[in-house]
Design a protein around this motif. Structure first.
Motif, mmCIF file in Angstrom:
data_model
loop_
_atom_site.group_PDB
_atom_site.id
_atom_site.type_symbol
_atom_site.label_atom_id
_atom_site.label_comp_id
_atom_site.label_asym_id
_atom_site.label_seq_id
_atom_site.Cartn_x
_atom_site.Cartn_y
_atom_site.Cartn_z
ATOM 1 N N GLU A 38 0.910 -1.015 -0.081
ATOM 2 C CA GLU A 38 -0.292 0.417 0.245
ATOM 3 C C GLU A 38 1.144 1.066 0.039
ATOM 4 O OE1 GLU A 38 -3.021 0.086 2.755
ATOM 5 O OE2 GLU A 38 -3.303 -2.017 1.844
ATOM 6 N N PHE A 39 2.080 1.182 0.646
ATOM 7 C CA PHE A 39 2.666 2.084 0.602
ATOM 8 C C PHE A 39 3.685 2.406 -0.735
ATOM 9 C CE2 PHE A 39 7.061 4.365 1.317
ATOM 10 C CZ PHE A 39 6.826 5.492 1.926
ATOM 11 N N ALA A 40 3.993 1.852 -1.314
ATOM 12 C CA ALA A 40 4.831 1.582 -2.427
ATOM 13 C C ALA A 40 3.673 2.208 -3.690
ATOM 14 C CB ALA A 40 5.368 0.863 -3.029
ATOM 15 N N SER A 41 2.405 1.679 -3.100
ATOM 16 C CA SER A 41 1.344 2.104 -3.988
ATOM 17 C C SER A 41 1.429 3.696 -4.196
ATOM 18 C CB SER A 41 0.180 1.663 -4.105
ATOM 19 O OG SER A 41 -0.671 1.733 -4.832
ATOM 20 N N SER A 42 1.161 3.597 -3.106
ATOM 21 C CA SER A 42 0.798 5.289 -2.239
ATOM 22 C C SER A 42 2.131 6.362 -2.789
ATOM 23 C CB SER A 42 0.296 5.960 -1.128
ATOM 24 O OG SER A 42 0.218 6.552 -0.747
ATOM 25 N N GLN A 43 2.974 5.478 -2.393
ATOM 26 C CA GLN A 43 4.414 6.292 -2.883
ATOM 27 C C GLN A 43 4.521 6.419 -5.083
ATOM 28 O OE1 GLN A 43 8.265 4.889 -2.083
ATOM 29 N NE2 GLN A 43 8.890 6.795 -2.056
ATOM 30 N N LEU A 44 3.619 5.899 -5.261
ATOM 31 C CA LEU A 44 4.114 5.466 -6.605
ATOM 32 C C LEU A 44 3.089 6.574 -7.098
ATOM 33 C CD1 LEU A 44 4.340 1.479 -7.986
ATOM 34 C CD2 LEU A 44 6.227 4.118 -8.186
ATOM 35 N N GLN A 45 1.743 6.564 -6.345
ATOM 36 C CA GLN A 45 0.765 7.291 -7.113
ATOM 37 C C GLN A 45 1.255 9.235 -6.551
ATOM 38 O OE1 GLN A 45 -1.854 6.844 -9.145
ATOM 39 N NE2 GLN A 45 -2.132 9.691 -9.185
ATOM 40 N N ASN A 46 1.967 9.262 -5.935
ATOM 41 C CA ASN A 46 2.189 10.923 -5.469
ATOM 42 C C ASN A 46 3.657 11.250 -6.425
ATOM 43 O OD1 ASN A 46 1.056 11.046 -2.984
ATOM 44 N ND2 ASN A 46 2.025 10.043 -2.022
ATOM 45 N N ALA A 48 3.946 9.910 -9.283
ATOM 46 C CA ALA A 48 3.199 9.867 -10.566
ATOM 47 C C ALA A 48 1.746 12.062 -10.531
ATOM 48 C CB ALA A 48 2.127 9.464 -11.160
ATOM 49 N N ASN A 49 1.740 11.646 -9.339
ATOM 50 C CA ASN A 49 0.894 13.007 -9.377
ATOM 51 C C ASN A 49 2.115 14.262 -9.412
ATOM 52 O OD1 ASN A 49 -1.275 11.880 -8.881
ATOM 53 N ND2 ASN A 49 -1.549 12.376 -6.365
ATOM 54 N N SER A 50 3.317 14.147 -8.117
ATOM 55 C CA SER A 50 4.571 15.150 -8.673
ATOM 56 C C SER A 50 4.660 15.556 -10.067
ATOM 57 C CB SER A 50 5.770 14.748 -7.485
ATOM 58 O OG SER A 50 4.814 14.852 -6.052
ATOM 59 N N GLN A 51 5.166 14.492 -10.623
ATOM 60 C CA GLN A 51 5.488 14.352 -11.933
ATOM 61 C C GLN A 51 5.099 15.007 -12.650
ATOM 62 O OE1 GLN A 51 9.043 13.745 -13.346
ATOM 63 N NE2 GLN A 51 8.772 14.686 -14.947
ATOM 64 N N ALA A 52 3.389 15.054 -12.502
ATOM 65 C CA ALA A 52 2.224 15.014 -13.647
ATOM 66 C C ALA A 52 2.535 16.919 -12.699
ATOM 67 C CB ALA A 52 1.079 15.143 -13.584
ATOM 68 N N GLU A 53 2.438 17.227 -11.434
ATOM 69 C CA GLU A 53 2.331 18.778 -11.347
ATOM 70 C C GLU A 53 3.861 20.033 -12.387
ATOM 71 O OE1 GLU A 53 1.436 22.737 -9.497
ATOM 72 O OE2 GLU A 53 0.614 20.825 -10.516
ATOM 73 N N TYR A 54 5.373 18.733 -12.284
ATOM 74 C CA TYR A 54 6.351 19.512 -12.922
ATOM 75 C C TYR A 54 6.089 19.771 -13.805
ATOM 76 C CZ TYR A 54 10.578 19.925 -14.737
ATOM 77 O OH TYR A 54 11.967 19.858 -14.995
ATOM 78 N N ASP A 55 5.383 18.740 -14.935
ATOM 79 C CA ASP A 55 5.333 19.236 -16.135
ATOM 80 C C ASP A 55 4.068 20.662 -16.247
ATOM 81 O OD1 ASP A 55 6.996 16.658 -16.410
ATOM 82 O OD2 ASP A 55 5.202 15.336 -17.220
ATOM 83 N N ARG A 56 3.318 20.299 -15.521
ATOM 84 C CA ARG A 56 2.406 21.381 -15.903
ATOM 85 C C ARG A 56 2.776 22.606 -15.617
ATOM 86 N NH1 ARG A 56 -0.890 24.700 -13.380
ATOM 87 N NH2 ARG A 56 0.312 24.583 -11.186
#
Length: 120
Positions: A38-46, A48-56
């Motif tokens: 669960e932690f790893a999945s959450s970390q991967l989602q975070n 991905a969200n951080s990368q999307a924000e950076y790209d934006r």
């Protein structure tokens, strides 16, 4: 020859557990593994969200830089156009003045400018 380890899901009773693994230890390990997953999945989602924000934000910066460059180019073009117009106006005024001076020298008094005021 392929070796495979039995999965925890296949182990249903204590008689099938490897030596030293009590049902409590297996349950604790299973819980720990689930929490880690669960932690790893959450970390991967975070991530991905951080990368999307950076790209934006990077896209916003690039768009702002492009706008600045376009505005600068437009301002430079306007400056060059105004500069050329003023040069053209200056050259036309100088040509008229030269023509008027020549006409005045030739006797066309209408082309002569006003005489400068004489200072006492």
């Amino acid at each position: 020859m392929a070796l495979s380890a039995p999965s925890l899901a296949q182990q249903t009773d204590a008689s099938q557990l490897p030596e030293g693994n009590s049902p409590e230890e297996v349950a604790q390990r299973k819980t720990a593994n689930e929490q880690q997953a669960e932690f790893a999945s959450s970390q991967l989602q975070n991530n991905a969200n951080s990368q999307a924000e950076y790209d934006r934000r990077l896209k916003e910066v690039e768009e702002a830089k492009d706008k600045i460059a376009a505005d600068q180019a437009a301002a430079q073009a306007a400056y060059e156009a105004e500069k050329a117009k003023r040069e053209q106006d200056y050259q036309a005024a100088m040509a008229k003045w030269r023509d008027d001076v020549e006409a005045c020298k030739a006797g066309d008094l209408a082309k002569c400018g006003a005489s400068p005021a004489v200072q006492p």
